[in-house]
Design a protein around this motif. Structure first.
Motif, mmCIF file in Angstrom:
data_model
loop_
_atom_site.group_PDB
_atom_site.id
_atom_site.type_symbol
_atom_site.label_atom_id
_atom_site.label_comp_id
_atom_site.label_asym_id
_atom_site.label_seq_id
_atom_site.Cartn_x
_atom_site.Cartn_y
_atom_site.Cartn_z
ATOM 1 N N ILE A 168 0.842 -1.199 0.000
ATOM 2 C CA ILE A 168 0.000 0.000 0.000
ATOM 3 C C ILE A 168 0.881 1.254 0.000
ATOM 4 O O ILE A 168 1.933 1.287 0.645
ATOM 5 N N PRO A 169 0.512 2.285 -0.743
ATOM 6 C CA PRO A 169 1.273 3.539 -0.716
ATOM 7 C C PRO A 169 1.355 4.121 0.705
ATOM 8 O O PRO A 169 0.366 4.102 1.443
ATOM 9 N N LEU A 170 2.531 4.645 1.041
ATOM 10 C CA LEU A 170 2.779 5.191 2.377
ATOM 11 C C LEU A 170 3.289 6.625 2.283
ATOM 12 O O LEU A 170 4.112 6.942 1.424
ATOM 13 N N VAL A 171 2.807 7.459 3.195
ATOM 14 C CA VAL A 171 3.317 8.829 3.274
ATOM 15 C C VAL A 171 3.673 9.139 4.719
ATOM 16 O O VAL A 171 2.935 8.808 5.643
ATOM 17 N N GLY A 172 4.855 9.731 4.914
ATOM 18 C CA GLY A 172 5.289 10.120 6.251
ATOM 19 C C GLY A 172 4.789 11.512 6.582
ATOM 20 O O GLY A 172 4.712 12.376 5.707
ATOM 21 N N ILE A 173 4.448 11.732 7.859
ATOM 22 C CA ILE A 173 3.974 13.044 8.282
ATOM 23 C C ILE A 173 4.510 13.380 9.672
ATOM 24 O O ILE A 173 4.777 12.491 10.475
ATOM 25 N N GLY A 174 4.688 14.671 9.922
ATOM 26 C CA GLY A 174 5.073 15.121 11.247
ATOM 27 C C GLY A 174 6.490 15.664 11.316
ATOM 28 O O GLY A 174 7.443 14.899 11.261
ATOM 29 N N GLY A 175 6.612 16.981 11.386
ATOM 30 C CA GLY A 175 7.915 17.605 11.565
ATOM 31 C C GLY A 175 8.862 17.479 10.390
ATOM 32 O O GLY A 175 10.067 17.665 10.537
ATOM 33 N N ILE A 176 8.321 17.169 9.211
ATOM 34 C CA ILE A 176 9.182 16.948 8.043
ATOM 35 C C ILE A 176 9.476 18.260 7.314
ATOM 36 O O ILE A 176 8.592 19.092 7.134
ATOM 37 N N HIS A 177 10.737 18.418 6.910
ATOM 38 C CA HIS A 177 11.147 19.538 6.063
ATOM 39 C C HIS A 177 12.216 19.008 5.104
ATOM 40 O O HIS A 177 12.609 17.833 5.188
ATOM 41 N N ALA A 178 12.680 19.841 4.216
ATOM 42 C CA ALA A 178 13.621 19.375 3.191
ATOM 43 C C ALA A 178 14.881 18.745 3.789
ATOM 44 O O ALA A 178 15.434 17.795 3.248
ATOM 45 N N GLY A 179 15.300 19.257 4.931
ATOM 46 C CA GLY A 179 16.538 18.770 5.541
ATOM 47 C C GLY A 179 16.444 17.388 6.169
ATOM 48 O O GLY A 179 17.476 16.761 6.420
ATOM 49 N N ASN A 180 15.231 16.908 6.460
ATOM 50 C CA ASN A 180 15.115 15.572 7.075
ATOM 51 C C ASN A 180 14.203 14.638 6.279
ATOM 52 O O ASN A 180 13.745 13.614 6.797
ATOM 53 N N THR A 181 13.977 14.966 5.017
ATOM 54 C CA THR A 181 13.112 14.168 4.152
ATOM 55 C C THR A 181 13.778 12.861 3.714
ATOM 56 O O THR A 181 13.127 11.809 3.645
ATOM 57 N N ALA A 182 15.054 12.897 3.416
ATOM 58 C CA ALA A 182 15.751 11.743 2.833
ATOM 59 C C ALA A 182 15.537 10.434 3.590
ATOM 60 O O ALA A 182 15.193 9.413 2.977
#
Length: 222
Positions: A168-182
């Protein structure tokens, strides 16, 4: 209307932008328009928190933001409010564990997109069995946007679901920005969901563009 295909859902989750009137410095319509220019791929209307809009004011804003999404062919998702989603003929809804059961919501919305928040393996399994099109997992990092946020999850659940062959497709959420996306993408998420990383940025266009580039770069490594 047929259920959305998995590959299409994965693409929509790349940069999933969530917004309501309480999350903005500038007007929601302006922020959303700029974010779309920058490359967001999915939008969720989430009108919650202190001093959030109610009744006709909420409906008016929802219609305004939905119109912007339609113009740019970005799916418009409604958080929690199933009646509003049906009244607007929104593209889908997103529900949490404290809302109506996913199976009940699936019956109400038919083949529209159904997203479900999950915080452990059991909740993930139940959501999949109930017909969820994607799972929202988190909070990945500490966040102050949601007053009722659960304990920080990190990327462990994403990795666990992929190790157990959840497709199933998954998306992360919470406190994410470009610097900690990887790390989120490397763990197996198809995309990231953000609020303030775009809505509080000096430039919503630039913030969205940087997030999109980071997601695409790290997706190509998987």
């Amino acid at each position: 209307m047929e259920r959305i295909e998995i590959d299409q859902m994965r693409n929509y989750l790349r940069v999933y932008f969530i917004l309501g009137s309480t999350n903005c410095i500038n007007s929601p319509a302006e922020v959303l328009t700029e974010a779309i220019k920058g490359g967001v791929t999915l939008f969720q209307f989430r009108e919650k928190g202190n001093s959030c809009l109610q009744g006709e004011s909420k409906l008016k804003l929802a219609k305004q933001l939905q119109a912007i999404c339609k113009t740019h062919q970005i799916p418009f998702i409604v958080n929690d409010d199933i009646e509003l989603a049906l009244a607007l003929n929104a593209d889908g809804v997103h529900i949490g564990q404290d809302d109506e059961p996913a199976a009940v919501v699936r019956k109400k919305i038919g083949n529209k997109i159904l997203g479900v928040s999950a915080h452990n393996l059991i909740e993930a399994k139940e959501a999949v069995e109930a017909g969820a099109d994607y799972l929202g997992l988190g909070p990945i990092y500490p966040t102050s946007t949601k007053e009722d946020a659960k304990a920080v999850q990190g990327i462990q659940l994403i990795a666990e679901l992929r190790a157990k062959k959840f497709t199933i497709p998954l998306v992360g959420i919470g406190g994410i920005h470009a610097g900690n996306t990887a790390p989120v993408i490397e763990a197996g998420a198809d995309g990231i969901s953000v609020i303030t990383a775009i809505s509080h940025a000096d430039s919503s266009v630039s913030a969205a563009k940087e997030l999109r580039q980071t997601v695409e770069l790290n997706s190509s490594k998987n």
